[in-house]
Design an enzyme around this catalytic site. Structure first.
Site, PDB file in Angstrom:
ATOM      1  N   GLU A  75      90.211 -63.711  26.639  1.00  0.00           N
ATOM      2  CA  GLU A  75      89.493 -62.716  25.509  1.00  0.00           C
ATOM      3  C   GLU A  75      88.922 -61.710  26.292  1.00  0.00           C
ATOM      4  OE1 GLU A  75      86.877 -64.613  22.354  1.00  0.00           O
ATOM      5  OE2 GLU A  75      86.557 -65.840  24.061  1.00  0.00           O
ATOM      6  N   ARG A 305      87.311 -77.750  34.047  1.00  0.00           N
ATOM      7  CA  ARG A 305      86.964 -76.409  34.414  1.00  0.00           C
ATOM      8  C   ARG A 305      86.340 -76.110  35.933  1.00  0.00           C
ATOM      9  NH1 ARG A 305      83.447 -73.787  30.077  1.00  0.00           N
ATOM     10  NH2 ARG A 305      83.676 -71.850  31.564  1.00  0.00           N
ATOM     11  N   LYS A 315      78.322 -63.263  30.547  1.00  0.00           N
ATOM     12  CA  LYS A 315      78.379 -61.870  30.425  1.00  0.00           C
ATOM     13  C   LYS A 315      76.735 -61.294  30.267  1.00  0.00           C
ATOM     14  CE  LYS A 315      80.129 -58.488  27.265  1.00  0.00           C
ATOM     15  NZ  LYS A 315      81.278 -58.196  26.216  1.00  0.00           N
TER      16      LYS A 315
END
Length: 633
Positions: A75, A305, A315
């Protein structure tokens, strides 16, 4: 009504985990024996284990596919971090291992937060890691096609327009107050097909505002998998977030991740859709949607992951660090964004080596910072040259040498002869590390002290300290006087017990080169900053950066600068076999930046040149220390 405005990528739901359907075995693809592979084989993670098994499920040899096609679908709403390096390495590496192609697809279906700088940075990082996408694509290129399929889904009675509030949707799924209640259908679920189609077009044409209507898929509420509980397919964003980075004001509605992802995979002919295990439950809805629309169905498989403890990757938290002045920006070398690791001097090849070293399974990999640094240190040990650098210089005057004394000393750049060697001046005045001298000697101290002899690396004869001078105002030693122990009768010199590094004063040879060194330590004091009772900012390490403003480097640095990058690997070199196909959509190979000028400062640490350096002001960043247990230089 207040219908929820949902994010593209839903968080894993807290619900009963459903068993995934067993995949049919491929009759024509017997499992190969595990090859004996060297531990340092850069392709190891594709040859054995999880990814090898994934390939065997749908392989070229079985005849089920003719070519492997994968994709990396970030994204564009933030900068990539260390965790993304695993996804990049897996998707691009898997395709390369099997002679296939990998696309870089920007999953740009949520205008909120998408910015040009993120598109550019993501492409740069993929290139820096040494990968060339076969194509660069955008989910937004498929908006018309996705909308048409959404209408088709409504016409097949597999989607409907919902006007429920967020609280009502949660209650329908058995949540909310008194969580654990039975699930029940949305009251709009059985509205006539024509009515849902008209309402969906009304959404498209701007009749509704954010939260007033949404398109939901009509799945299976009796399924134990939350990803089958009538997921949202289209939503209306708030007015301030409707303008799209690429399509402008054309659309008032946007598809969700759950609707878009599998269909874009299908459009692009992806053979192996590789993602992390947080999307494992989504595999059922992924396949359901492809089946309901009767389109090509890629094979989704999920791997664990990569998480790194002792830092923050979100973020929101990084923005807070930047805005409050705790770090210089998103590329501050104390962060673990990829642009920060690049600026710190971590070679791209070292990151790929680290990912390969960890291997790939379905289990989440949780790594502490020291494990990452150990891997980087091991990589740098055999890929960068060595120089002498003094962080905190202390002047040593060798009194029994003439003022114009000059010896040119040959020093190798590495233990590896292929790196070559260079000559540096040895003169009457040299600089040593302040920590390599003591005013008072002791039996367990083997460096320079009054009356004690040490060797200067690669200098033919040792020196012995004879006296020292102190600054009367600070009490700090400012000059050491020494004697060069060269026997006048040609006999064997004293054999020192230790050797120290040094840099000579010789203006004619541009020695020393002055520099400011930034030594970085962990940004946080604990392995879990988010767990601090007063918030993650309360866990910041006040000593995360040390500045050494008067460092001195030997003159061999100029040759190292000219011969950079060190090493010339991954995205810091131009591949000789670069594929020019579809070159208009491919990122150009970036010219290696100043951070590619890397070297080992002997007995000190590994360093690189910082991007803020100028012709007259050299700034170096410490990449990692020489020893794992060193907390500071």
């Amino acid at each position: 009504m207040d219908t929820p405005s949902l994010p593209d990528r839903p968080k894993p739901p807290k619900a009963q985990k459903a068993k995934l359907p067993k995949q049919p075995k491929t009759a024509n693809a017997p499992k190969p024996k595990r090859p004996e592979t060297a531990p340092d084989d850069p392709r190891l993670m594709f040859k054995v284990g999880f990814l090898s098994d994934v390939y065997q499920e749908r392989s070229i040899e079985s005849g089920t596919i003719s070519k492997v096609i994968t994709r990396f679908p970030p994204e564009p709403n933030g900068f990539l971090h260390i965790g993304h390096s695993k996804a990049i390495a897996i998707n691009f590496g898997f395709a390369k291992q099997h002679g296939g192609d990998c696309y870089l697809r920007f999953d740009d279906t949520n205008p909120k937060g998408e910015e040009e700088q993120y598109f550019v940075a993501i492409e740069e990082m993929v290139t820096w890691l040494g990968f060339k996408p076969k194509r660069i694509t955008y989910s937004s290129d498929n908006f018309d096609r996705l909308y048409a399929l959404a209408e088709a889904l409504v016409e097949r009675n597999r989607a409907y327009v919902c006007h429920c509030s967020k609280a009502e949707v949660i209650a329908q799924r058995g949540g909310g107050e008194g969580e654990g209640k039975p699930r029940y259908a949305c009251p709009h679920r059985d509205r006539p097909i024509a009515e849902s189609l008209a309402e969906f077009r009304a959404m498209r044409d701007g009749k509704y505002e954010a939260g007033e209507a949404a398109l939901r898929m009509k799945q299976n509420l009796d399924d134990g998998n939350p990803q089958m509980w009538d997921l949202f397919a289209y939503r209306i964003p708030e007015k301030e977030y409707r303008r799209h980075h690429r399509t402008g004001d054309k659309w008032r509605i946007y598809p969700t991740y759950d609707f878009t992802h599998c269909l874009c995979d299908s459009f692009e002919g992806i053979t192996h859709s590789l993602c992390t295990t947080e999307f494992e439950l989504s595999r059922v809805s992924y396949e359901w949607l492809c089946d309901e629309l009767e389109v090509y169905k890629p094979m989704q498989r999920e791997y664990g992951r990569l998480n790194v403890s002792g830092t923050v990757l979100s973020k929101r938290k990084i923005i807070e660090l930047v805005n409050k002045g705790h770090v210089r920006g998103w590329d501050d070398p104390r962060l673990y964004t990829l642009i920060a690791l690049r600026r710190r001097g971590i070679p791209p090849g070292a990151i790929l080596s680290f990912v390969n070293e960890l291997g790939v399974t379905k289990a989440t990999t949780n790594i502490e910072l020291h494990r990452f640094e150990t891997s980087i240190r091991r990589y740098l040990e055999v890929t960068v040259p060595r120089l002498m650098l003094v962080l905190e210089p202390l002047t040593v005057i060798i009194d029994n040498l003439d003022d114009d004394h000059l010896e040119m000393v040959e020093v190798p750049f590495s233990k590896n002869p292929a790196y070559g060697s260079h000559t540096i001046p040895f003169t009457k005045t040299v600089y040593i590390e302040r920590g390599d001298f003591r005013e008072v000697d002791s039996d367990d101290y083997f460096r320079l002290a009054p009356g004690k002899t040490v060797g200067l690396l690669k200098v033919p004869f040792p020196i012995t300290a004879t006296s020292f001078e102190k600054d009367p105002s600070t009490g700090q030693v400012i000059t050491v006087h020494a004697k060069y122990e060269k026997p006048s009768d040609g006999s064997a010199p004293k054999k020192p017990k230790s050797f120290i590094h040094w840099v000579a004063s010789s203006p004619a040879h541009n020695s020393p080169i002055k520099a400011t060194v930034r030594a970085f330590n962990p940004l946080f004091k604990s392995n879990n900053p988010a767990a601090h009772p007063d918030g993650f900012l309360a866990d910041i390490n006040p000593d995360s950066e040390q500045i050494f403003p008067h460092a001195k480097i030997e003159s061999g640095f100029e040759e190292i600068r000219q011969r950079a990058p060190w090493p010339a690997e991954a995205g810091e070199r131009q591949p000789a076999d670069a594929d020019e196909t579809d070159s208009a959509k491919k990122p150009q190979q970036a010219t290696p930046g100043p951070e590619s000028i890397r070297f080992q400062g002997m007995r000190v640490a590994y360093f690189c040149v910082d991007r803020e350096s100028t012709k007259d002001d050299l700034i170096l960043n410490r990449i990692v220390s020489l020893k794992e247990d060193v907390g500071k230089v």
